[in-house]
Scaffold this motif. Structure first.
Motif, PDB file in Angstrom:
ATOM      1  N   GLU A   1       2.711   1.668  -3.290  1.00  0.00           N
ATOM      2  CA  GLU A   1       1.798   2.159  -4.326  1.00  0.00           C
ATOM      3  C   GLU A   1       1.571   3.662  -4.169  1.00  0.00           C
ATOM      4  O   GLU A   1       1.581   4.410  -5.151  1.00  0.00           O
ATOM      5  N   LEU A   2       1.395   4.099  -2.919  1.00  0.00           N
ATOM      6  CA  LEU A   2       1.194   5.525  -2.644  1.00  0.00           C
ATOM      7  C   LEU A   2       2.392   6.338  -3.129  1.00  0.00           C
ATOM      8  O   LEU A   2       2.245   7.362  -3.809  1.00  0.00           O
ATOM      9  N   ILE A   3       3.600   5.853  -2.815  1.00  0.00           N
ATOM     10  CA  ILE A   3       4.817   6.559  -3.224  1.00  0.00           C
ATOM     11  C   ILE A   3       4.924   6.589  -4.747  1.00  0.00           C
ATOM     12  O   ILE A   3       5.255   7.607  -5.349  1.00  0.00           O
TER      13      ILE A   3
ATOM     14  N   LEU B   1       2.555   6.546  -6.968  1.00  0.00           N
ATOM     15  CA  LEU B   1       1.591   7.488  -7.551  1.00  0.00           C
ATOM     16  C   LEU B   1       2.019   8.932  -7.300  1.00  0.00           C
ATOM     17  O   LEU B   1       1.926   9.779  -8.191  1.00  0.00           O
TER      18      LEU B   1
ATOM     19  N   ARG C   1       8.887   9.919  -1.642  1.00  0.00           N
ATOM     20  CA  ARG C   1       8.980   9.225  -0.350  1.00  0.00           C
ATOM     21  C   ARG C   1       8.831  10.205   0.803  1.00  0.00           C
ATOM     22  O   ARG C   1       8.119   9.928   1.777  1.00  0.00           O
ATOM     23  N   ARG C   2       9.510  11.375   0.662  1.00  0.00           N
ATOM     24  CA  ARG C   2       9.395  12.382   1.714  1.00  0.00           C
ATOM     25  C   ARG C   2       7.946  12.833   1.851  1.00  0.00           C
ATOM     26  O   ARG C   2       7.424  12.978   2.969  1.00  0.00           O
ATOM     27  N   ALA C   3       7.278  13.047   0.712  1.00  0.00           N
ATOM     28  CA  ALA C   3       5.891  13.502   0.748  1.00  0.00           C
ATOM     29  C   ALA C   3       4.998  12.442   1.391  1.00  0.00           C
ATOM     30  O   ALA C   3       4.115  12.761   2.191  1.00  0.00           O
TER      31      ALA C   3
ATOM     32  N   GLU D   1       0.831  -1.216   0.000  1.00  0.00           N
ATOM     33  CA  GLU D   1       0.000   0.000   0.000  1.00  0.00           C
ATOM     34  C   GLU D   1       0.864   1.264   0.000  1.00  0.00           C
ATOM     35  O   GLU D   1       0.602   2.220  -0.733  1.00  0.00           O
ATOM     36  N   ILE D   2       1.906   1.262   0.847  1.00  0.00           N
ATOM     37  CA  ILE D   2       2.755   2.445   0.926  1.00  0.00           C
ATOM     38  C   ILE D   2       3.584   2.592  -0.346  1.00  0.00           C
ATOM     39  O   ILE D   2       3.750   3.689  -0.881  1.00  0.00           O
TER      40      ILE D   2
ATOM     41  N   LYS E   1       4.529  10.384  -9.627  1.00  0.00           N
ATOM     42  CA  LYS E   1       4.105  10.719 -10.992  1.00  0.00           C
ATOM     43  C   LYS E   1       3.660  12.171 -11.121  1.00  0.00           C
ATOM     44  O   LYS E   1       3.381  12.635 -12.235  1.00  0.00           O
TER      45      LYS E   1
ATOM     46  N   LEU F   1       5.861  10.109   3.584  1.00  0.00           N
ATOM     47  CA  LEU F   1       6.112  10.082   5.031  1.00  0.00           C
ATOM     48  C   LEU F   1       5.461  11.272   5.726  1.00  0.00           C
ATOM     49  O   LEU F   1       4.903  11.135   6.813  1.00  0.00           O
TER      50      LEU F   1
END
Lengths: 201, 201
Positions: free
Chosen positions: B12-14, B16, B29-31, B9-10, B19, B33
């Motif tokens: 996939e979030l990173i 997206l 990744r920073r966003a 899940e994480i 993009k 977190l």
């Protein structure tokens, strides 16, 4: 953005996107337009991913990592050594070390560094928990992989003392020239450390 | 990111987030977190804002603007003049002009520029629609606010011809020194245009 251009929904979306690190109002508008243009391929999946993350993400009650299971996938991976605990400041640092695939042991996320001026003392970080974990029979070494900043190093110093009281061996990362780094661009402190810890070849 | 660090899940979030324009894997990744840390104040509202946007955002069938109503809030604002249509390439350009509060008339979003090499011809842009709108009794002027690029200017040239056939007057933005700009940093074309169009004081 002037209120008359778009409805409040788009303004709200832009405002929220601009709160992400590294995005200002201008790049947030670009990101919002990009999302709107790529509605089916990006906006819908991103909304779904965020909803999933909101529902599923939990903090591991053992190490402080962020994951969708508790204990996290690292703590519950029984192929990992239990005799080493690698202590990091943040989850971002943990991810960085995992990407490098250099730690075969356990992790422990402090949640920051000691900062008396900001009112952050030992009780605000996960230090007591660390000492408790480190005092377990298995643990042979606690590697303090904290940032090489004043705050990181004074926090490492404090933790080393706590661990010594509990009879646990602490270690720290080596200082030296970053791989690929040019001497010309390095500060004196790094050069001095690299020379002091030089290796015979 | 290594699959073992976090659940899918994480990851996939990173993926997206990365993009979005201006965000690479590291800043994504920073966003991510940051979102996870600010779950209640940022992740939940952002997920909700995206869901609302997915549901409500529509393209205005008159001008091509993006809004939560159709016709959009600009087209349905009867305080705006109907004798001027300002033509822009993208919705982002429309928003930029609206922020400057300089256009009191109507807009028309082309959706890009002519680009034969990329297979984008007149039928791929909203040009026929523009000529139809411009042929209305009210319209006195069509301001072509296209980018000062080769593509923008050749598109403007094509549209000017189409409008001339329909008997409509076209105009374009002035070229010159940007307000706050330093001559030393400007290209020769801009300087030549600024001198050619100089104003007596």
């Amino acid at each position: 953005m002037s209120r008359s251009v778009t409805g409040p929904e788009i303004a709200e979306l832009i405002k929220l996107i601009s709160k992400l690190p590294g995005l200002g109002p201008r790049s947030a508008r670009r990101a919002a337009l990009h999302l709107i243009r790529k509605k089916d391929s990006l906006m819908v999946p991103l909304a779904r991913a965020l909803n999933e993350a909101v529902e599923k993400i939990v903090e591991c009650s053992t190490c402080g990592n962020i994951d969708t299971s508790n204990p996290c996938s690292l703590c519950s991976d029984n192929r990992r050594a239990t005799n080493l605990i690698c202590v990091v400041e943040t989850v971002g640092d943990l991810w960085a070390l995992e990407r490098a695939e250099v730690i075969k042991g356990q992790y422990h996320v402090l949640g920051g560094t000691l900062s008396p001026l900001d009112g952050i003392g030992p009780d605000d970080l996960s230090i007591a928990k660390l000492v408790e974990r480190a005092s377990g029979d298995d643990v042979k070494e606690v590697l303090l992989a904290l940032n090489a900043t004043v705050e990181g190093q004074s926090t490492a110093h404090y933790i080393t003392e706590q661990l010594a009281n509990a009879g646990v061996q602490a270690s720290r990362l080596a200082h030296g020239v970053p791989v690929g780094g040019e001497l010309d661009y390095l500060d004196e402190g790094t050069l001095a450390a690299a020379i002091k810890s030089r290796k015979m070849i």
